[in-house]
Scaffold this motif. Structure first.
Motif, mmCIF file in Angstrom:
data_model
loop_
_atom_site.group_PDB
_atom_site.id
_atom_site.type_symbol
_atom_site.label_atom_id
_atom_site.label_comp_id
_atom_site.label_asym_id
_atom_site.label_seq_id
_atom_site.Cartn_x
_atom_site.Cartn_y
_atom_site.Cartn_z
ATOM 1 N N ALA A 127 -23.531 -31.851 -39.438
ATOM 2 C CA ALA A 127 -23.430 -31.497 -40.860
ATOM 3 C C ALA A 127 -22.088 -31.957 -41.429
ATOM 4 N N TYR A 128 -21.031 -31.799 -40.655
ATOM 5 C CA TYR A 128 -19.687 -32.206 -41.091
ATOM 6 C C TYR A 128 -19.652 -33.711 -41.341
ATOM 7 N N VAL A 129 -20.153 -34.468 -40.367
ATOM 8 C CA VAL A 129 -20.159 -35.932 -40.484
ATOM 9 C C VAL A 129 -21.017 -36.365 -41.675
ATOM 10 N N SER A 130 -22.179 -35.786 -41.792
ATOM 11 C CA SER A 130 -23.086 -36.131 -42.890
ATOM 12 C C SER A 130 -22.429 -35.879 -44.248
ATOM 13 N N GLY A 131 -21.805 -34.733 -44.396
ATOM 14 C CA GLY A 131 -21.146 -34.393 -45.662
ATOM 15 C C GLY A 131 -19.988 -35.317 -45.983
ATOM 16 N N ILE B 148 -12.542 -42.705 -38.779
ATOM 17 C CA ILE B 148 -11.256 -42.250 -38.226
ATOM 18 C C ILE B 148 -10.876 -40.889 -38.814
ATOM 19 N N LYS B 149 -10.996 -40.761 -40.118
ATOM 20 C CA LYS B 149 -10.639 -39.505 -40.787
ATOM 21 C C LYS B 149 -11.609 -38.385 -40.401
ATOM 22 N N ILE B 150 -12.873 -38.719 -40.265
ATOM 23 C CA ILE B 150 -13.874 -37.723 -39.869
ATOM 24 C C ILE B 150 -13.571 -37.225 -38.454
ATOM 25 N N LYS B 151 -13.254 -38.172 -37.567
ATOM 26 C CA LYS B 151 -12.947 -37.812 -36.179
ATOM 27 C C LYS B 151 -11.738 -36.879 -36.126
ATOM 28 N N GLN B 152 -10.704 -37.172 -36.906
ATOM 29 C CA GLN B 152 -9.512 -36.314 -36.956
ATOM 30 C C GLN B 152 -9.869 -34.908 -37.441
ATOM 31 N N GLY B 153 -10.714 -34.846 -38.462
ATOM 32 C CA GLY B 153 -11.132 -33.547 -38.997
ATOM 33 C C GLY B 153 -11.865 -32.713 -37.960
ATOM 34 N N ILE C 275 -18.306 -35.084 -30.910
ATOM 35 C CA ILE C 275 -17.745 -35.920 -31.978
ATOM 36 C C ILE C 275 -18.377 -37.306 -31.900
ATOM 37 N N GLN C 276 -18.423 -37.885 -30.700
ATOM 38 C CA GLN C 276 -19.015 -39.214 -30.516
ATOM 39 C C GLN C 276 -20.476 -39.230 -30.926
ATOM 40 N N LYS C 277 -21.209 -38.214 -30.495
ATOM 41 C CA LYS C 277 -22.639 -38.139 -30.822
ATOM 42 C C LYS C 277 -22.842 -38.086 -32.339
#
Length: 163
Positions: free
Chosen positions: A69-73, A83-88, A99-101
């Motif tokens: 949900a986080y990645v999608s949003g 990169i920014k999503i991964k940091q979050g 995170i990778q998935k």
């Protein structure tokens, strides 16, 4: 005059569980967010871990669902890069495997379209006349949005946004 400091709520385990359930039902949460909230309720570590186990068992808390949900949003609404999503997600203490998935679930075409749209939008508002400075500002901005450097160069070159 200082605003009075808010006293932390001291709740019993049962009340804390009910509040945590409704808090998790409202929006996807990471385990760390829930853990922090339960500590705010004045619970001890063993009680917090028991409640987190209970929330996972009853499916109010699901770290994988949260990551997706986080990645999608962030991709669809905020137009962030990986990169920014991964940091979050790392800040929310989501495991690297999840995170990778979640990052692998991003649609590549949509991701490139976001990068291009962001680059075009920023390019229109840049007032810099010197083409090198302009390119530098655009690249720096796109990197701050979390896009990968090699991808930025490819998209800018392919769409003649570097002039």
């Amino acid at each position: 005059m200082e605003a009075p400091k808010k006293q932390p709520q001291i709740l019993d385990k049962k009340t804390a569980l009910l509040k945590a359930e409704s808090w998790c039902a409202y929006q996807e949460r990471s385990q760390q967010e829930v853990r922090n909230k339960l500590y705010e309720y004045g619970l001890h570590q063993n009680e917090v871990e028991d409640l987190i186990s209970e929330l996972i068992t009853t499916n109010f808390l699901n770290e994988e669902r949260f990551a997706m949900a986080y990645v999608s949003g962030k991709v669809n609404i905020k137009k962030w890069g990986k990169i920014k999503i991964k940091q979050g997600l790392k800040l929310k203490k989501v495991p690297d495997k999840l995170i990778q998935k979640a990052l692998n679930s991003i649609d590549g075409d949509k991701y490139l379209a976001n990068l291009l749209a962001t680059a075009e939008k920023k390019s229109k508002v840049l007032s810099e006349k010197d083409s090198l400075k302009r390119k530098y500002k655009l690249i720096t901005y796109l990197q701050s949005k979390g896009f990968e450097k090699d991808l930025i160069f490819d998209v800018l070159k392919a769409n003649n946004l570097t002039e």
